[in-house]
Design an enzyme around this catalytic site. Sequence first.
Site, PDB file in Angstrom:
ATOM      1  N   CYS A  46       0.820  -1.216   0.000  1.00  0.00           N
ATOM      2  CA  CYS A  46       0.000   0.000   0.000  1.00  0.00           C
ATOM      3  C   CYS A  46       0.853   1.265   0.000  1.00  0.00           C
ATOM      4  CB  CYS A  46      -0.955   0.001   1.186  1.00  0.00           C
ATOM      5  SG  CYS A  46      -0.141   0.238   2.752  1.00  0.00           S
ATOM      6  N   CYS A  48       0.703   3.827   1.996  1.00  0.00           N
ATOM      7  CA  CYS A  48       1.182   4.309   3.302  1.00  0.00           C
ATOM      8  C   CYS A  48       2.401   3.516   3.772  1.00  0.00           C
ATOM      9  CB  CYS A  48       0.069   4.323   4.347  1.00  0.00           C
ATOM     10  SG  CYS A  48      -0.623   2.752   4.791  1.00  0.00           S
TER      11      CYS A  48
END
Length: 136
Positions: A46, A48
Amino acid sequence: MYPAELVKPMREHLTSAGFSELHTADAVDAAITAEGTTLVVVNSVCGCAAANARPGALMSLNNDKKPSNLVTVFAGVDREATDKARAHMVPFPPSSPSMALFKDGELVHMLERHHIEGRPAELIAENLMDAYNEYC
């Protein structure tokens, strides 16, 4: 499962800085129960993880005190190892990315995805350094 060629640079982001990859449940158990402190990073594909988690983990190592052991498992790739690492992180629910600090096999500090997502890497590093200063 993500293709190996997709996750290779994401793995290397941590391993090039000294993190050991764990691929089996036995390897996770051995790392977490080792004497001293162990930082476990549950890596992820992902955004993040790329913008916040991995850079924050790496920045945190610029501290006088730091964990004895640096290890990582990859969610969505190393299922057995990730499941075992998450079992050690109970009562926290599974999340990725996430980071856990263990001392002599005991969970002493946890950063879940909601502590990482939307926060700058510097803040994550500061959070980890505070934990290192207390437990390492």
